[in-house]
Design a protein around this motif. Structure first.
Motif, PDB file in Angstrom:
ATOM      1  N   ALA A  75     -13.484  15.383  -4.282  1.00 40.30           N
ATOM      2  CA  ALA A  75     -13.375  16.624  -5.056  1.00 40.30           C
ATOM      3  C   ALA A  75     -12.501  16.432  -6.291  1.00 40.30           C
ATOM      4  O   ALA A  75     -12.734  17.047  -7.324  1.00 40.30           O
ATOM      5  CB  ALA A  75     -12.815  17.741  -4.186  1.00 40.30           C
ATOM      6  N   THR A  76     -11.474  15.570  -6.164  1.00 40.32           N
ATOM      7  CA  THR A  76     -10.559  15.336  -7.281  1.00 40.32           C
ATOM      8  C   THR A  76     -10.260  13.844  -7.398  1.00 40.32           C
ATOM      9  O   THR A  76     -10.476  13.074  -6.460  1.00 40.32           O
ATOM     10  CB  THR A  76      -9.216  16.077  -7.082  1.00 40.32           C
ATOM     11  N   ALA A  77      -9.724  13.462  -8.542  1.00 39.25           N
ATOM     12  CA  ALA A  77      -9.324  12.068  -8.771  1.00 39.25           C
ATOM     13  C   ALA A  77      -8.160  11.697  -7.859  1.00 39.25           C
ATOM     14  O   ALA A  77      -8.057  10.561  -7.404  1.00 39.25           O
ATOM     15  CB  ALA A  77      -8.935  11.868 -10.225  1.00 39.25           C
ATOM     16  N   GLU A  78      -7.293  12.658  -7.550  1.00 36.47           N
ATOM     17  CA  GLU A  78      -6.152  12.390  -6.676  1.00 36.47           C
ATOM     18  C   GLU A  78      -6.619  12.056  -5.258  1.00 36.47           C
ATOM     19  O   GLU A  78      -6.072  11.158  -4.615  1.00 36.47           O
ATOM     20  CB  GLU A  78      -5.215  13.593  -6.655  1.00 36.47           C
ATOM     21  N   GLN A  79      -7.641  12.733  -4.767  1.00 41.07           N
ATOM     22  CA  GLN A  79      -8.191  12.410  -3.447  1.00 41.07           C
ATOM     23  C   GLN A  79      -8.770  11.002  -3.427  1.00 41.07           C
ATOM     24  O   GLN A  79      -8.637  10.279  -2.452  1.00 41.07           O
ATOM     25  CB  GLN A  79      -9.266  13.419  -3.052  1.00 41.07           C
ATOM     26  N   ALA A  80      -9.421  10.609  -4.509  1.00 37.69           N
ATOM     27  CA  ALA A  80      -9.989   9.260  -4.603  1.00 37.69           C
ATOM     28  C   ALA A  80      -8.897   8.202  -4.605  1.00 37.69           C
ATOM     29  O   ALA A  80      -9.052   7.129  -4.027  1.00 37.69           O
ATOM     30  CB  ALA A  80     -10.850   9.130  -5.851  1.00 37.69           C
ATOM     31  N   ALA A  81      -7.765   8.492  -5.235  1.00 34.85           N
ATOM     32  CA  ALA A  81      -6.673   7.527  -5.330  1.00 34.85           C
ATOM     33  C   ALA A  81      -5.934   7.352  -4.007  1.00 34.85           C
ATOM     34  O   ALA A  81      -5.324   6.313  -3.775  1.00 34.85           O
ATOM     35  CB  ALA A  81      -5.688   7.961  -6.411  1.00 34.85           C
ATOM     36  N   LEU A  82      -6.017   8.348  -3.117  1.00 33.16           N
ATOM     37  CA  LEU A  82      -5.225   8.316  -1.885  1.00 33.16           C
ATOM     38  C   LEU A  82      -6.048   8.139  -0.617  1.00 33.16           C
ATOM     39  O   LEU A  82      -5.503   8.157   0.480  1.00 33.16           O
ATOM     40  CB  LEU A  82      -4.391   9.595  -1.770  1.00 33.16           C
ATOM     41  N   ALA A  83      -7.345   7.926  -0.715  1.00 31.92           N
ATOM     42  CA  ALA A  83      -8.198   7.794   0.464  1.00 31.92           C
ATOM     43  C   ALA A  83      -8.202   6.352   0.970  1.00 31.92           C
ATOM     44  O   ALA A  83      -8.406   5.409   0.200  1.00 31.92           O
ATOM     45  CB  ALA A  83      -9.616   8.233   0.124  1.00 31.92           C
ATOM     46  N   ARG A  84      -8.011   6.176   2.281  1.00 31.22           N
ATOM     47  CA  ARG A  84      -8.006   4.828   2.873  1.00 31.22           C
ATOM     48  C   ARG A  84      -9.365   4.146   2.753  1.00 31.22           C
ATOM     49  O   ARG A  84      -9.440   2.940   2.584  1.00 31.22           O
ATOM     50  CB  ARG A  84      -7.623   4.891   4.346  1.00 31.22           C
ATOM     51  N   GLY A  85     -10.422   4.887   2.866  1.00 36.85           N
ATOM     52  CA  GLY A  85     -11.759   4.304   2.773  1.00 36.85           C
ATOM     53  C   GLY A  85     -12.154   3.895   1.376  1.00 36.85           C
ATOM     54  O   GLY A  85     -13.180   3.264   1.168  1.00 36.85           O
ATOM     55  N   ASN A  86     -11.347   4.256   0.390  1.00 39.54           N
ATOM     56  CA  ASN A  86     -11.689   3.968  -0.992  1.00 39.54           C
ATOM     57  C   ASN A  86     -10.925   2.779  -1.567  1.00 39.54           C
ATOM     58  O   ASN A  86     -11.099   2.439  -2.729  1.00 39.54           O
ATOM     59  CB  ASN A  86     -11.426   5.212  -1.856  1.00 39.54           C
ATOM     60  N   VAL A  87     -10.066   2.137  -0.793  1.00 45.69           N
ATOM     61  CA  VAL A  87      -9.276   1.026  -1.331  1.00 45.69           C
ATOM     62  C   VAL A  87      -9.712  -0.298  -0.718  1.00 45.69           C
ATOM     63  O   VAL A  87     -10.223  -0.348   0.397  1.00 45.69           O
ATOM     64  CB  VAL A  87      -7.758   1.230  -1.108  1.00 45.69           C
ATOM     65  N   GLN A  88      -9.534  -1.346  -1.484  1.00 39.83           N
ATOM     66  CA  GLN A  88      -9.826  -2.701  -1.016  1.00 39.83           C
ATOM     67  C   GLN A  88      -8.831  -3.651  -1.669  1.00 39.83           C
ATOM     68  O   GLN A  88      -8.322  -3.386  -2.751  1.00 39.83           O
ATOM     69  CB  GLN A  88     -11.260  -3.092  -1.330  1.00 39.83           C
ATOM     70  N   ALA A  89      -8.550  -4.744  -0.986  1.00 37.82           N
ATOM     71  CA  ALA A  89      -7.611  -5.742  -1.499  1.00 37.82           C
ATOM     72  C   ALA A  89      -8.305  -6.605  -2.551  1.00 37.82           C
ATOM     73  O   ALA A  89      -9.485  -6.932  -2.414  1.00 37.82           O
ATOM     74  CB  ALA A  89      -7.108  -6.620  -0.358  1.00 37.82           C
ATOM     75  N   SER A  90      -7.568  -6.949  -3.601  1.00 40.78           N
ATOM     76  CA  SER A  90      -8.138  -7.808  -4.636  1.00 40.78           C
ATOM     77  C   SER A  90      -7.011  -8.588  -5.318  1.00 40.78           C
ATOM     78  O   SER A  90      -5.843  -8.242  -5.207  1.00 40.78           O
ATOM     79  CB  SER A  90      -8.899  -6.989  -5.677  1.00 40.78           C
ATOM     80  N   HIS A  91      -7.402  -9.659  -6.024  1.00 41.23           N
ATOM     81  CA  HIS A  91      -6.455 -10.361  -6.892  1.00 41.23           C
ATOM     82  C   HIS A  91      -6.244  -9.516  -8.142  1.00 41.23           C
ATOM     83  O   HIS A  91      -7.129  -8.761  -8.547  1.00 41.23           O
ATOM     84  CB  HIS A  91      -7.025 -11.720  -7.322  1.00 41.23           C
ATOM     85  N   ARG A  92      -5.102  -9.680  -8.762  1.00 43.24           N
ATOM     86  CA  ARG A  92      -4.827  -8.944 -10.004  1.00 43.24           C
ATOM     87  C   ARG A  92      -5.854  -9.277 -11.080  1.00 43.24           C
ATOM     88  O   ARG A  92      -6.386  -8.393 -11.739  1.00 43.24           O
ATOM     89  CB  ARG A  92      -3.409  -9.264 -10.477  1.00 43.24           C
ATOM     90  N   LYS A  93      -6.165 -10.584 -11.229  1.00 44.05           N
ATOM     91  CA  LYS A  93      -7.107 -10.985 -12.284  1.00 44.05           C
ATOM     92  C   LYS A  93      -8.512 -10.445 -12.008  1.00 44.05           C
ATOM     93  O   LYS A  93      -9.227 -10.046 -12.922  1.00 44.05           O
ATOM     94  CB  LYS A  93      -7.125 -12.499 -12.444  1.00 44.05           C
ATOM     95  N   CYS A  94      -8.930 -10.414 -10.742  1.00 38.54           N
ATOM     96  CA  CYS A  94     -10.254  -9.887 -10.392  1.00 38.54           C
ATOM     97  C   CYS A  94     -10.330  -8.389 -10.655  1.00 38.54           C
ATOM     98  O   CYS A  94     -11.335  -7.885 -11.156  1.00 38.54           O
ATOM     99  CB  CYS A  94     -10.581 -10.159  -8.930  1.00 38.54           C
ATOM    100  N   ASN A  95      -9.245  -7.678 -10.332  1.00 38.91           N
ATOM    101  CA  ASN A  95      -9.208  -6.241 -10.539  1.00 38.91           C
ATOM    102  C   ASN A  95      -9.207  -5.897 -12.028  1.00 38.91           C
ATOM    103  O   ASN A  95      -9.869  -4.947 -12.453  1.00 38.91           O
ATOM    104  CB  ASN A  95      -7.977  -5.645  -9.856  1.00 38.91           C
ATOM    105  N   LEU A  96      -8.479  -6.677 -12.819  1.00 41.35           N
ATOM    106  CA  LEU A  96      -8.476  -6.441 -14.269  1.00 41.35           C
ATOM    107  C   LEU A  96      -9.847  -6.714 -14.877  1.00 41.35           C
ATOM    108  O   LEU A  96     -10.281  -6.012 -15.790  1.00 41.35           O
ATOM    109  CB  LEU A  96      -7.414  -7.311 -14.944  1.00 41.35           C
TER     110      LEU A  96
END
Length: 119
Positions: A75-96
């Motif tokens: 519903a909001t960008a804040e919900q997307a930033a704080l949802a466990r199902g929406n995060v994944q581990a990555s390298h800094r260079k890969c994420n950039l």
């Protein structure tokens, strides 16, 4: 006035989410290589929290292959930033390199759709 950033609006919840993700010790979801979780934050191979559904595109629904679940729509960008199902581990260079682009899964075209009947 500073720009609105949903990742830092609730800093305590975001820090807990990142600590939870670090404890999982996943490899990089973008390149598949292992992550050295002991490296300093600015190092190119260090751990970084990546959103499957980018915060800037919170209305999308995408598959999180690392956790094997669907993420979004939110519903909001804040919900997307704080949802466990929406995060994944990555390298800094890969994420950039990924930025807020949507990465298509090559295996999506190979998936078999099962139907109840053959027409």
């Amino acid at each position: 006035m500073a720009a609105y950033n949903p990742r830092v609006r609730n800093g305590n919840a975001r820090r807990k989410l990142i600590a939870w993700l670090k404890a999982q010790s996943f490899p990089c979801a973008l390149c598949g290589k292992p992550i050295n979780y002991g490296l300093p934050a600015k190092h190119p191979d260090s751990f970084e929290c990546d959103e499957v559904v980018p915060v800037s595109r919170y209305w999308l629904r995408l598959y999180n292959a690392q956790q094997q679940c669907w993420a979004g729509p939110y519903a909001t960008a804040e919900q997307a930033a704080l949802a466990r199902g929406n995060v994944q581990a990555s390298h800094r260079k890969c994420n950039l390199e990924k930025s807020n682009k949507i990465i298509s899964n090559e295996n999506q075209s190979e998936k078999v759709i099962f139907r109840s009947r053959q027409w």
